[in-house]
Write a protein that holds these residues in place. Sequence first.
Motif, PDB file in Angstrom:
ATOM      1  N   ARG A   1       2.575  28.597  -3.210  1.00 24.61           N
ATOM      2  CA  ARG A   1       1.213  28.066  -3.199  1.00 24.61           C
ATOM      3  C   ARG A   1       0.595  28.082  -1.808  1.00 24.61           C
ATOM      4  N   THR A   2       1.403  28.356  -0.777  1.00 26.77           N
ATOM      5  CA  THR A   2       0.839  28.538   0.560  1.00 26.77           C
ATOM      6  C   THR A   2       0.156  29.901   0.671  1.00 26.77           C
ATOM      7  N   GLY A   3       0.412  30.779  -0.301  1.00 23.61           N
ATOM      8  CA  GLY A   3      -0.148  32.127  -0.276  1.00 23.61           C
ATOM      9  C   GLY A   3       0.758  33.134   0.404  1.00 23.61           C
ATOM     10  N   ASN A   4       1.906  32.672   0.902  1.00 19.81           N
ATOM     11  CA  ASN A   4       2.830  33.557   1.613  1.00 19.81           C
ATOM     12  C   ASN A   4       3.977  33.948   0.672  1.00 19.81           C
ATOM     13  N   LYS A   5       3.844  35.112   0.044  1.00 22.25           N
ATOM     14  CA  LYS A   5       4.836  35.552  -0.936  1.00 22.25           C
ATOM     15  C   LYS A   5       6.192  35.830  -0.292  1.00 22.25           C
TER      16      LYS A   5
ATOM     17  N   THR B   1       8.494  26.956   6.060  1.00 16.64           N
ATOM     18  CA  THR B   1       7.039  26.777   6.143  1.00 16.64           C
ATOM     19  C   THR B   1       6.637  26.162   7.482  1.00 16.64           C
TER      20      THR B   1
ATOM     21  N   GLY C   1       1.199  32.016  -9.509  1.00 15.76           N
ATOM     22  CA  GLY C   1       0.091  32.573  -8.737  1.00 15.76           C
ATOM     23  C   GLY C   1      -1.125  31.683  -8.707  1.00 15.76           C
ATOM     24  N   GLN C   2      -1.097  30.597  -9.461  1.00 19.62           N
ATOM     25  CA  GLN C   2      -2.230  29.670  -9.497  1.00 19.62           C
ATOM     26  C   GLN C   2      -2.041  28.576  -8.473  1.00 19.62           C
ATOM     27  N   LYS C   3      -3.029  28.350  -7.653  1.00 19.07           N
ATOM     28  CA  LYS C   3      -2.923  27.319  -6.632  1.00 19.07           C
ATOM     29  C   LYS C   3      -3.229  25.956  -7.244  1.00 19.07           C
TER      30      LYS C   3
END
Length: 205
Positions: free
Chosen positions: A57-61, A34, A202-204
Motif C-alpha cells: 500500500r506504500t506503492g513500492n512493489k 519501509t 492493489g487497492q489503497k
Amino acid sequence: MSALTDWQTAPALLALAAVIGYLFGSIPFGLILTRMAGLGDVRKIGSGNIGATNVLRTGNKKLAAATLLLDALKGTAAVLVANALWGYEASLVAGFFAFLGHLFPVWLGFKGGKGVATYIGVLLGVAPLMMLAFALIWLATAFITRYSSLSALLAMLVIPVALWVLGPEKTALLVTLLSVISWWKHRENIARLLSGTESRIGQKG
C-alpha cells in the motif's frame, strides 16, 4: 550418553528451539525495510499491519516483494537451523514459534503481522510440496478474486487437510495450529469479506 540422545534433556532442547524460532520470527522486516526506504512507519497506513500486503500500500512493489520473501525465509531458516541442530521435532517447535514471533514480536509490543508469509516459509521448511500447493491455491484465488486475504484463508484451509491425508501427522498438527491461529488473526478480514468491504490487491486504504 550424549545430550542429543538423552531424553531428559529433550525439553531443554525443544525450549531452545522455541527461543531461536521466536527470535527469527520476531524480526519485523516490513517495518525495517519501509523505514530504511524513507517511507516512515508502515503501521500508520492501511491496515496498520507490518506484512507484505500492507507494505504494498506504500506503492513500492519491490519493497513489498522483499518483505514477503524475508518474512517467509525467517520461518524457513528457523526450521532448518533447528532441524540441523536437534532434529525433526525441534524443527516443528522452531517453526511454530517463528510463526508466533511474527504475530507477537516483543520488540513491537507484541503487535505484529498476520503470519501468511511466515506460514509459507515454515511450510517450505517442513513440507516443501505443500508450500508449492499453497502458492498455487493462493495465486489462482487471487487471480480470480483479487482478495489477498481470501486467497490465504482458502490455502490455509486446504493445506492442513492435505497433510492429514498424506502425513506425517506431527507436521499436519503443526500446520493445523498455524492455520487456526492465522484464521483468528484474519477475523476482521473475514468480517469485511462477508460485508463486501475488504480491500482488493492493489487497492489503497
